[in-house]
Design a protein around this motif. Structure first.
Motif, PDB file in Angstrom:
ATOM      1  N   VAL A   3       8.602   2.289   9.284  1.00  0.00           N
ATOM      2  CA  VAL A   3       8.504   2.845   7.933  1.00  0.00           C
ATOM      3  C   VAL A   3       9.413   4.060   7.808  1.00  0.00           C
ATOM      4  O   VAL A   3      10.078   4.260   6.794  1.00  0.00           O
ATOM      5  N   ILE A  10      12.226   8.608   5.473  1.00  0.00           N
ATOM      6  CA  ILE A  10      11.854   7.232   5.171  1.00  0.00           C
ATOM      7  C   ILE A  10      13.059   6.311   5.314  1.00  0.00           C
ATOM      8  O   ILE A  10      14.204   6.698   5.056  1.00  0.00           O
ATOM      9  N   SER A  66       0.829  -1.201   0.000  1.00  0.00           N
ATOM     10  CA  SER A  66       0.000   0.000   0.000  1.00  0.00           C
ATOM     11  C   SER A  66       0.867   1.256   0.000  1.00  0.00           C
ATOM     12  O   SER A  66       0.382   2.349  -0.279  1.00  0.00           O
ATOM     13  N   LEU A  67       2.163   1.095   0.296  1.00  0.00           N
ATOM     14  CA  LEU A  67       3.126   2.194   0.240  1.00  0.00           C
ATOM     15  C   LEU A  67       3.978   2.037  -1.022  1.00  0.00           C
ATOM     16  O   LEU A  67       4.110   0.928  -1.561  1.00  0.00           O
ATOM     17  N   ARG A 104       1.761   7.018   7.892  1.00  0.00           N
ATOM     18  CA  ARG A 104       2.253   5.730   8.394  1.00  0.00           C
ATOM     19  C   ARG A 104       3.485   5.925   9.280  1.00  0.00           C
ATOM     20  O   ARG A 104       3.674   5.205  10.263  1.00  0.00           O
ATOM     21  N   GLU A 164       0.817   9.946  -2.103  1.00  0.00           N
ATOM     22  CA  GLU A 164       1.860   9.066  -1.583  1.00  0.00           C
ATOM     23  C   GLU A 164       2.629   9.718  -0.438  1.00  0.00           C
ATOM     24  O   GLU A 164       2.958   9.058   0.566  1.00  0.00           O
ATOM     25  N   LEU A 203       0.397   9.653   2.629  1.00  0.00           N
ATOM     26  CA  LEU A 203       0.295   8.296   3.179  1.00  0.00           C
ATOM     27  C   LEU A 203       1.576   7.899   3.908  1.00  0.00           C
ATOM     28  O   LEU A 203       1.533   7.329   5.010  1.00  0.00           O
ATOM     29  N   LEU A 204       2.740   8.190   3.331  1.00  0.00           N
ATOM     30  CA  LEU A 204       4.011   7.865   3.975  1.00  0.00           C
ATOM     31  C   LEU A 204       4.177   8.617   5.291  1.00  0.00           C
ATOM     32  O   LEU A 204       4.620   8.042   6.299  1.00  0.00           O
ATOM     33  N   TYR A 214       6.682   1.063  -2.274  1.00  0.00           N
ATOM     34  CA  TYR A 214       7.898   0.271  -2.159  1.00  0.00           C
ATOM     35  C   TYR A 214       8.192  -0.434  -3.484  1.00  0.00           C
ATOM     36  O   TYR A 214       7.318  -0.566  -4.354  1.00  0.00           O
TER      37      TYR A 214
END
Length: 721
Positions: free
Chosen positions: A220, A232, A126-127, A186, A179, A182-183, A129
Motif C-alpha cells: 500500500v 503511498i 476500504s482505502l 495499513r 482516511e 487508515l492509510l 482508491y
C-alpha cells in the motif's frame, strides 16, 4: 501448440520441489526497487523476503505394462488405430485458456488486502482508491475462496491488448483524518495490494544483496528509515507478457473460474490471438499536481511517468492532501506458453529438504519395522509354538507359570472406559483420514492447482461431507463389536456427525466474531453459515446415519477369547504408562515436521504450496509409522500385564498432535515475529487447535485400528478351553 505438450505440461507432476530450509522469512524492502521513491527502508521491520513455495510442471511420462490375453488379442488393431490416428489433446487442471484479439479490452481484478503482520484481510475499497466507472461489482466466488477470506472485485484498471499507454485514473478528494489514519496503519502493517489479470496474480521483483526476490502483490505504501512520514503507492508500471497463439487441435476443459465445457468450432477459430502468460508490476510513489491532473477525465492519456528517487517528489500521506492515481502498461512478447505460465509462481530451487524428510522417515520406519519383526517372528511365534505343542495338562501347568501378555487373555477385550467416545473419535478419524488421502492424491495429479483459487479448500469440505458414510460404518461397527450388539447405534452415529464439526464450528464462530469486530473480509457472512449448516445437515448427517445403518447390518467382529467377569489386577509400575504413550508421538512427528514448516509458511506467509507429490509420500510414511508405533506400544503394555490398551493405542500415535501444537507455537514465536497484536495471535492459535485436533483424530485412528488387528490376531492364535 502440440497437443502432446499440452497434456504433458498439464497432467504430469514433477518431483522438483523446494529446498528451502526452515529459515527466517524476510520482508519486502520496498526501497530495493531501483525506481521506487525511498532509498532506505524503515529499519528491521522491512527486512523480510518472500519466496514462492511450489512446484513447477514438467513433462514426465510413464506407461503401465499391458497384460494382453487371447480374449483381447482381437482388440489390438483398434488399440494401434487409437494411438496412431490424429487426435485432440485437452487441458484438465487449471482454468480455461482465453485468447485476446488486438486492442481488445482487458480488465484487472483486485483481491483483498493482506498482511503477514496481522493476518486480517480487508477489502481493497476500504482505502480511498479509485473506483470503476460502473460501480464496484463482486466476482462469483466458490466456497473455498469465501472460507479463505478472498473478496475479488472489479477495478478501474483496464488495458487494451498490445497497446502500450500511460493513463490517468482519478484524483481523490482531500484526505480526512480517518482516511489518513487508515492509510498510515495499513502502510505500517505492511499490507499488500493483490491484483489479478486473466487469473494470474500480479508479480513484482526486488533486489536485495544482489539476489532477485519474487513477490506477489505490491505494498500500500512504505515508510523510510528514521522517518515518521508515510508515502503511498499511487503510480503502477505494469508489464504484461503475451504469447501469440494461432490455434490448433487442442481442446480445453476448464476447471477454473473462467469457463467450463468444450469450445465449439466457432470458438476454436476465435481462439487465435494472444495469450496472457505473465503479469508484473513496478510500484511507485509520485507527487502530481492535483489541480492540473484533476482536469483530466478517467483513462485520458498522459505523458509517461518516471518513478522518482527523491523523497520530496513522492506522494506523502497527510491530511487535506489530494492523491492522483495513474498507471503505465507495456505489452511484451514472450516465448512462454499458456500451460507453463504458472511455472514462474511455482518454480523451486531443489528438493533436498523434502528428500531429507523422506529419508529420515524411512529410517524411522525401518527401525520400527525391525522391532515389529522381532515381536512377531521371534517372541510371539516362539511362545505360541511352544504353547501349542504341549498337551492340556502341561498347558494348565504352564498357565500357572506364565507371565506377560499371555496372562491378560481373559481381560484383553474387556470394554474400555468411555467406549462411546472412542467409537465416535475413531469414526471421525476415518472420515478425516479418507478426506486427506483423496484430497492429496487429486492435488498431486494437478486437479487442485493454485490456478483454481479456493479449489483445494472446496474439495476438502465436499470430500469430508461425502465420506461421512465410512465414518458412520466404522464407528457403529466398532460399537457393535464392543457391546456385542447394535443397541444405541443411532446415538453413536449422531455423535460422530456432531463431534468434530461441532468443535470446529465453535472455534470458527469465536474467531468469526473477532473478524466481524475488525470489519475484516475474512469474516464468514451469515449466508455462508447457513450454507455450511445446510451442507452438513443435508449431506454429511444422512450419509453418516446411512453408514451407521450399514454397520449394524454387518456382523460384529467376534473376539477370539472370552472375557472374565472379574477384572485382573494390573501390577504397579515405577512410572506412569502415559509417559511412554506421550513420548511415542515424537516418532510420527519426526516424519512430518519438515513438511509442516512449508505448510505453515503457505498458510501464514502467503506462499504457494504445491509439492503435493512429496506430501503424498510423507502421508503414506506417516500412516506406516503411526501403525508401527501403536503396535509396539500396545505389545509393551500387554507384556507388563496392562490390559487397558484401547485408549493407549489411540493416543500412542495420536499424541503427535501435541507436538504439532507445540511446533505451531514455536513457529509463532520464532518464525512469525512480525505477527502483531493479540487478535492475530488468537486467530493463529484457533486455526492451529483445529489442525491439531484433526491430526489427533486421524493418526489416533490409524494406530488404534492397527493395534486392534494386532491384538485380535495375537490372541486368536492362543487355544483357550
Amino acid at each position: 501448440m502440440r497437443y502432446s505438450d499440452a497434456i504433458l505440461s498439464t497432467f504430469c507432476f514433477s518431483s522438483h520441489s523446494s529446498s528451502h530450509p526452515p529459515l527466517k522469512t524476510q520482508r519486502d524492502p520496498i526501497s530495493s526497487l531501483p525506481l521506487v521513491c525511498s532509498p532506505n527502508p524503515r529499519g528491521p521491520r522491512s527486512n523480510r523476503t518472500k519466496k514462492v513455495i511450489g512446484i513447477g510442471l514438467r513433462p514426465v511420462v510413464s506407461m503401465a505394462p499391458l497384460m494382453i490375453s487371447k480374449r483381447c488379442f482381437s482388440l489390438l488393431p483398434l488399440f494401434f488405430l487409437l494411438i496412431t490416428c490424429p487426435s485432440n489433446g485437452f487441458y484438465l487442471p487449471g482454468s480455461y485458456m482465453h485468447t485476446y484479439s488486438q486492442d481488445e479490452p482487458i480488465s484487472v481484478k483486485v483481491n483483498s488486502l493482506t498482511s503477514i503482520e496481522t493476518e486480517l484481510p480487508f477489502s481493497y475499497y476500504s482505502l480511498p482508491y479509485c473506483q470503476p466507472k460502473g460501480g464496484i461489482k463482486k466476482s462469483a466466488e466458490n466456497l473455498g475462496e469465501l472460507l479463505m477470506g478472498d473478496q475479488i472485485d472489479n477495478s478501474p484498471y483496464t488495458f487494451h491488448m498490445n497497446v502500450n499507454e500511460s493513463l490517468y485514473l482519478c484524483t481523490t478528494k482531500p484526505l480526512n483524518e480517518h482516511e489518513v489514519k487508515l492509510l498510515k496503519q495499513r502502510t505500517r502493517d505492511l499490507y499488500q495490494v493483490n491484483m489479478i489479470l486473466d487469473n494470474l496474480p500480479v508479480m513484482r521483483f526486488t533486489q536485495q544483496n544482489g539476489v532477485t526476490i519474487q513477490w506477489t502483490g505490491f505494498p500500500v505504501g512504505y515508510t523510510p528509515i528514521a522517518s515518521n512520514d508515510d508515502y503511498i503507492i499511487n503510480h503502477l508500471k505494469f508489464k504484461v507478457l503475451v504469447h501469440k497463439y494461432e490455434g490448433s487441435g487442442v481442446e480445453i476443459i476448464g476447471t477454473g473460474e473462467e469457463a467450463m465445457g468444450m469450445p465449439s468450432e466457432t470458438d476454436k477459430k476465435k481462439m487465435s490471438g494472444y495469450e496472457i502468460v505473465g503479469f508484473e508490476v513496478i510500484p511507485c510513489s509520485v507527487k502530481h499536481d492535483a489541480e492540473t491532473m484533476s482536469k483530466h477525465n478517467i483513462y485520458d492519456r498522459i505523458e509517461p511517468v518516471n518513478c522518482p528517487l527523491e523523497l520530496d517528489k513522492c506522494q506523502m500521506i497527510k491530511e487535506q492532501e489530494r492523491i492522483t492515481f495513474t498507471y503505465d502498461v507495456e505489452f511484451v512478447k514472450s516465448d512462454i506458453r499458456w500451460p507453463s505460465r504458472w511455472d514462474a509462481y511455482l518454480k523451486m530451487d531443489g528438493a533436498k529438504v523434502h528428500w531429507f524428510s523422506i529419508m529420515n522417515s524411512l529410517m524411522v520406519i525401518f527401525f520400527l519395522a525391525g522391532i515389529v519383526f522381532v515381536i512377531f517372528l521371534r517372541t510371539v511365534r516362539r511362545d505360541l509354538t511352544r504353547y501349542e505343542e504341549l498337551d492340556k495338562e502341561a498347558q494348565a501347568q504352564m498357565n500357572e507359570e506364565l507371565s506377560g501378555w499371555k496372562l491378560v487373555v481373559g481381560d484383553v477385550f474387556r470394554e474400555p472406559t468411555c467406549s462411546k467416545l472412542l467409537c465416535v473419535m475413531v469414526g471421525d478419524g476415518v472420515q478425516i483420514t479418507c478426506m486427506a488421502v483423496v484430497t492429496i492424491v487429486f492435488a498431486a495429479l494437478g486437479f487442485m492447482s493454485p490456478a483454481s483459487r479456493g479449489m483445494l479448500l472446496t474439495g476438502m469440505v465436499l470430500l469430508y461431507l461425502f465420506l461421512g458414510i465410512f465414518a458412520g460404518y466404522t464407528g457403529v461397527r466398532l460399537w457393535s463389536t464392543i457391546k456385542g450388539g447394535s443397541e444405541g447405534w443411532r446415538s453413536v452415529a449422531w455423535s460422530i456427525a456432531c463431534f468434530f464439526p461441532g468443535v470446529v464450528f465453535v472455534i470458527l464462530t469465536f474467531l468469526n466474531f473477532l473478524l466481524w469486530w475488525n470489519n475484516s473480509t475474512g469474516a464468514l457472512p451469515i449466508s455462508l453459515y447457513f450454507t455450511l449448516l445446510s451442507l452438513w445437515f443435508c449431506i454429511s448427517v444422512p450419509l453418516i446415519l446411512l453408514g451407521g445403518f450399514l454397520g449394524t447390518r454387518a456382523d460384529p467382529i467376534q473376539f477370539p477369547v472370552r472375557t472374565n467377569q472379574i477384572p485382573r489386577e494390573i501390577p504397579a509400575r515405577k512410572y506412569p504408562s502415559w509417559l511412554l504413550v506421550l513420548g511415542a508421538g515424537t516418532l510420527p512427528f519426526g516424519t512430518l515436521f519438515i513438511e509442516l514448516f512449508f505448510i505453515l509458511s503457505s498458510i501464514w506467509l502467503g506462499r504457494f504450496y504445491y509439492v503435493f507429490g512429496f506430501l503424498l509420500i510423507v502421508l503414506l510414511l506417516l500412516v506406516i509409522v503411526c501403525a508401527e508405533v501403536s503396535v509396539v506400544l500396545t505389545y509393551m503394555h500387554l507384556c507388563v500385564e496392562d490390559w487397558r490398551w484401547w485408549w493407549k493405542a489411540f493416543f500412542a500415535s495420536g499424541s503427535v498432535s501435541l507436538y504439532v501444537l507445540l511446533y505451531s507455537i514455536n513457529y509463532l514465536v520464532f518464525d512469525l515475529k512480525s505477527l502483531s497484536g493479540a487478535m492475530s495471535a488468537m486467530l493463529y492459535m484457533g486455526y492451529s487447535l483445529i489442525m491439531a485436533l484433526a491430526i489427533m483424530l486421524s493418526t489416533g485412528t490409524i494406530g488404534f485400528l492397527m493395534s486392534f488387528y494386532f491384538v485380535h490376531y495375537l490372541f486368536s492364535s492362543v487355544k483357550i478351553d
